[in-house]
Write a protein that holds these residues in place. Structure first.
Motif, PDB file in Angstrom:
ATOM      1  N   MET A 196       0.787  -1.201   0.049  1.00  0.00           N
ATOM      2  CA  MET A 196      -0.064   0.024  -0.079  1.00  0.00           C
ATOM      3  C   MET A 196       1.020   1.278  -0.061  1.00  0.00           C
ATOM      4  O   MET A 196       1.814   1.292   0.675  1.00  0.00           O
ATOM      5  N   ALA A 197       0.553   2.239  -1.117  1.00  0.00           N
ATOM      6  CA  ALA A 197       1.410   3.202  -0.962  1.00  0.00           C
ATOM      7  C   ALA A 197       1.100   4.298   0.253  1.00  0.00           C
ATOM      8  O   ALA A 197       0.087   4.473   0.880  1.00  0.00           O
ATOM      9  N   GLN A 198       2.210   4.906   0.762  1.00  0.00           N
ATOM     10  CA  GLN A 198       1.987   5.495   2.168  1.00  0.00           C
ATOM     11  C   GLN A 198       2.797   7.068   1.904  1.00  0.00           C
ATOM     12  O   GLN A 198       3.672   7.122   1.175  1.00  0.00           O
ATOM     13  N   THR A 199       2.150   7.935   2.411  1.00  0.00           N
ATOM     14  CA  THR A 199       2.727   9.182   2.661  1.00  0.00           C
ATOM     15  C   THR A 199       3.972   9.282   3.712  1.00  0.00           C
ATOM     16  O   THR A 199       4.048   8.206   4.517  1.00  0.00           O
ATOM     17  N   LEU A 200       4.787  10.274   3.701  1.00  0.00           N
ATOM     18  CA  LEU A 200       5.855  10.246   4.642  1.00  0.00           C
ATOM     19  C   LEU A 200       5.348   9.909   6.185  1.00  0.00           C
ATOM     20  O   LEU A 200       5.681   9.164   6.992  1.00  0.00           O
ATOM     21  N   ALA A 201       4.182  10.885   6.449  1.00  0.00           N
ATOM     22  CA  ALA A 201       3.570  10.993   7.634  1.00  0.00           C
ATOM     23  C   ALA A 201       3.203   9.559   8.035  1.00  0.00           C
ATOM     24  O   ALA A 201       3.634   9.017   8.946  1.00  0.00           O
ATOM     25  N   GLU A 202       2.521   8.964   7.314  1.00  0.00           N
ATOM     26  CA  GLU A 202       2.361   7.359   7.476  1.00  0.00           C
ATOM     27  C   GLU A 202       3.349   6.558   7.810  1.00  0.00           C
ATOM     28  O   GLU A 202       3.228   5.683   8.710  1.00  0.00           O
ATOM     29  N   LYS A 203       4.292   6.860   7.008  1.00  0.00           N
ATOM     30  CA  LYS A 203       5.729   5.988   6.980  1.00  0.00           C
ATOM     31  C   LYS A 203       5.997   6.097   8.597  1.00  0.00           C
ATOM     32  O   LYS A 203       6.708   4.959   9.167  1.00  0.00           O
ATOM     33  N   ILE A 204       6.238   7.188   8.907  1.00  0.00           N
ATOM     34  CA  ILE A 204       6.894   7.364  10.239  1.00  0.00           C
ATOM     35  C   ILE A 204       5.980   6.758  11.322  1.00  0.00           C
ATOM     36  O   ILE A 204       6.425   6.431  12.363  1.00  0.00           O
ATOM     37  N   ILE A 205       4.818   7.151  11.150  1.00  0.00           N
ATOM     38  CA  ILE A 205       3.728   6.585  12.077  1.00  0.00           C
ATOM     39  C   ILE A 205       3.707   5.215  12.236  1.00  0.00           C
ATOM     40  O   ILE A 205       3.787   4.595  13.338  1.00  0.00           O
ATOM     41  N   ALA A 206       3.811   4.686  11.039  1.00  0.00           N
ATOM     42  CA  ALA A 206       3.758   3.209  10.868  1.00  0.00           C
ATOM     43  C   ALA A 206       4.691   2.613  11.750  1.00  0.00           C
ATOM     44  O   ALA A 206       4.903   1.551  12.756  1.00  0.00           O
ATOM     45  N   LYS A 207       6.176   3.038  11.413  1.00  0.00           N
ATOM     46  CA  LYS A 207       7.324   2.548  12.015  1.00  0.00           C
ATOM     47  C   LYS A 207       7.226   2.649  13.781  1.00  0.00           C
ATOM     48  O   LYS A 207       7.467   1.937  14.571  1.00  0.00           O
ATOM     49  N   ALA A 208       6.630   3.804  14.098  1.00  0.00           N
ATOM     50  CA  ALA A 208       6.518   4.054  15.462  1.00  0.00           C
ATOM     51  C   ALA A 208       5.597   3.253  16.342  1.00  0.00           C
ATOM     52  O   ALA A 208       5.814   2.956  17.656  1.00  0.00           O
ATOM     53  N   ALA A 209       4.606   2.948  15.426  1.00  0.00           N
ATOM     54  CA  ALA A 209       3.432   2.070  15.999  1.00  0.00           C
ATOM     55  C   ALA A 209       3.989   0.448  15.883  1.00  0.00           C
ATOM     56  O   ALA A 209       2.969  -0.083  16.228  1.00  0.00           O
ATOM     57  N   GLY A 210       4.882   0.207  15.317  1.00  0.00           N
ATOM     58  CA  GLY A 210       5.283  -1.147  14.979  1.00  0.00           C
ATOM     59  C   GLY A 210       4.517  -1.835  13.926  1.00  0.00           C
ATOM     60  O   GLY A 210       4.222  -2.934  14.241  1.00  0.00           O
ATOM     61  N   ARG A 211       3.881  -1.295  13.104  1.00  0.00           N
ATOM     62  CA  ARG A 211       3.087  -1.649  11.939  1.00  0.00           C
ATOM     63  C   ARG A 211       3.773  -1.481  10.550  1.00  0.00           C
ATOM     64  O   ARG A 211       4.656  -0.740  10.307  1.00  0.00           O
TER      65      ARG A 211
END
Lengths: 425, 185
Positions: free
Chosen positions: A1-16
């Motif tokens: 799934m294509a992600q924005t920069l914000a989504e990528k950082i939040i996903a990493k921080a959420a362990g997702r």
């Protein structure tokens, strides 16, 4: 799934692997920054009540910038408490009276792309200029982070602001932001993530990018992101930090954006915000002319070295108008040192500017330089809310450092461009 | 300084419901008028006395426990200072409803145990209307006008937190639960 920069950082921080806008996720915090006003004096009682310790002192930065230097018993007590609490809690990254937190944080190499950072101050989106997801929280939220190392976030949509074209002489990032405040309003960011893109942004210095990200707060956004590039990496290395893999932290080309706003930077003319809202912005040619008592160059928004350079270009060989005072509070001690070394401070003081200590100062009515009843000020800061800089009946215009300096010379809200013709620095 | 004494002081109601008179404000009520910078370093009780003074000097002396603050767009924009929400809570405000909120203020209000609800119909409320606010139902009843307004529902975890009295009592509860579970093991 294509992600924005914000989504990528939040996903990493959420362990997702991925996250979607609208879902609420719990994130591990990479770095927590707080200052003397909303920091130790407010979180200490909460930690004591919970019988809890700071989860990881290495991930905490404390900056004393609001009540500096102490002017009375109350401010002295706040600074004293801040020093004692940071020592007792093993906070090594404590910057005491070294400048304003949003400027000190990158200056000391604490930021790099991909970090998930909370800041105990509303101008925390400034960190977004370094490709971090950084946002402001209140003291209780901060206390929760200090206890658990985590916080919740509603995954934001990303609003893209594409800025293209060459800024004219006498224009700056501040003019772009004031223009946007008028265009999309203080709710235009809808507490989502703004991402600045385009050729203008690519050509801006890090300090000018910081001004864009900083005032994402005035657009009502949670964060103001700019993807890292070689300019970012070079700044971080010079600050003694490790930029990591800057190219790894970019949005996908086919990611979904809530909206895209386009700004033609080449068509802009200098902007000012009339009292009492940044959204009351328009061309200085329409809104200028009112007589001023004070011109103020200060704050995280408007007193970095680039900002002082802008003011100095206008002030060189000129004088502050009779009946007007020009106050300058450089954003950090390193800013002051650099401006002293390159002659900028001499240019400004020869023109009649009065130098103030580095700190939040008059911007929020905390420090030296507050306004009397019915006084008018033009300021390079971010907010001109009623009564913020002093007496309730005072009136504040916002402008770039170019425009504030030109106004100091004229004694009225003035267009800086006429002072710059042929006047390369 | 007095944060520990007032953060998350329980209202005695685990529902977060509030009943009271409406105090209506316009758009863009900012944190500088909610918590003026001039009073930020002094005693919190003094700051609270100046809450909203610049736009309505009768508010702080006149607001009664349970009263509802009604805002327009962008209520609480500006600073992250949570004294903006804390002052309302301290003065006894039962809930804040608005067409939209500054994002940090919204988080701060819930963290302080102050119910904050987004309501598109907030503009239908007039000063001194008798209101009942139910965050669990996401509903405002305007008894004066015999009208009902739907609000955006709070996510379940935030509703629980605000019903617990805010983030600090919520964390206390969770830490006590964890300790109990550890002891039972």
């Amino acid at each position: 799934m294509a992600q924005t920069l914000a989504e990528k950082i939040i996903a990493k921080a959420a362990g997702r692997g991925t996250v979607s806008p609208g879902e609420i996720v719990t994130c591990r915090v990479d770095l927590a920054m707080m200052h003397d006003s909303g920091g130790p004096r407010r979180v200490k009682p909460v930690l004591e009540r919970l019988g809890a310790k700071v989860w990881d002192p290495e991930k905490v930065v404390v900056v004393s910038d609001h009540y500096v230097p102490a002017v009375d018993a109350e401010s002295a007590a706040i600074l004293d408490l801040t020093r004692k609490w940071t020592a007792a809690n093993g906070i090594g990254k404590f910057h005491d009276m070294q400048g304003i937190c949003h400027v000190v944080l990158p200056e000391r190499g604490h930021l790099r792309p991909g970090l998930f950072v909370v800041g105990g101050d509303s101008h925390s989106p400034t960190g977004g200029a370094f490709g971090c997801y950084m946002f402001g929280v209140g003291a209780t939220d901060m206390a929760g982070v200090l206890v658990t190392g985590e916080t919740w976030i509603k995954v934001p949509e990303t609003i893209r602001i594409a800025i293209d074209g060459d800024l004219g002489d006498g224009l700056s990032a501040k003019d772009i932001l004031l223009h946007l405040c008028a265009r999309i309003g203080m709710g235009g960011g809808a507490y989502q993530a703004i991402q600045y893109t385009g050729s203008t942004v690519a050509n801006l210095s890090m300090q000018e990018r910081m001004t864009l990200s900083n005032m994402a707060a005035e657009l009502g956004a949670q964060a103001g992101l700019i993807e890292g590039d070689e300019t970012t990496a070079a700044y971080i290395r010079k600050a003694g930090g490790d930029p990591g893999d800057v190219s790894a932290w970019r949005g996908d080309d086919d990611a979904a954006y809530l909206a895209t706003h386009h700004v033609d930077a080449a068509a802009l003319i200098p902007q000012v915000a009339a009292p009492h809202s940044p959204a009351n912005s328009g061309p200085v040619t329409d809104l200028g002319g009112e007589a001023i008592h004070q011109a103020y160059i200060g704050a995280c928004t408007g007193a970095k070295l680039d900002d002082l350079h802008m003011a100095a270009r206008v002030m060189k060989g000129r004088k502050v108008a009779d009946g007007t005072r020009l106050l300058i509070a450089p954003a950090s001690t390193r800013t002051t040192a650099a401006a002293a070394a390159d002659g900028t401070l001499a240019t400004l003081t020869e023109a009649g500017a009065i130098l103030l200590p580095s700190g939040c100062g008059a911007c929020a009515g905390y420090g030296a330089g507050v306004l009397a009843e019915d006084e008018v000020c033009i300021s390079s800061t971010a907010r001109n809310f009623k009564g913020r800089m002093g007496a309730k009946s005072s009136r504040v215009y916002l402008g770039s450092p170019f425009t504030v300096a030109a106004s100091a010379v004229v004694g009225r809200v003035a267009d800086p461009r006429e002072f710059l013709e042929g006047g390369a620095p | 300084m007095s944060a520990a004494g007032t953060i998350g002081k329980a209202t005695g109601k685990a529902t977060g419901k509030a009943t009271g008179k409406a105090w209506v404000f316009g758009d863009d009520i900012d944190t500088d008028v909610l918590a003026p910078g001039l009073y930020m370093k002094g005693p919190f009780e003094e700051l609270a006395r100046h809450c909203l003074e610049a736009v309505d000097p009768t508010f702080a002396p006149g607001v009664a426990p349970g009263d509802i603050v009604v805002g327009g767009l962008n209520f609480g924009i500006g600073s992250s200072r949570e004294q903006a929400a804390q002052a309302l809570k301290h003065l006894g405000v039962g809930a804040v409803v608005a067409k939209s909120f500054g994002g940090i203020f919204f988080r701060n209000a819930l963290n302080m145990g102050l119910v904050a609800l987004v309501c598109a119909d907030a503009g239908r409320i007039s000063a001194a209307d008798d209101l009942a606010v139910d965050p669990a139902e996401g509903l405002i009843v305007n008894k004066t006008r015999d009208e009902r307004y739907a609000c955006e529902a709070l996510p379940p975890q935030l509703l629980t937190m605000v019903q617990d009295g805010g983030l600090v009592p919520h964390l206390e509860k969770k830490m006590a639960q964890t300790a109990q579970e550890d002891a039972a093991r």
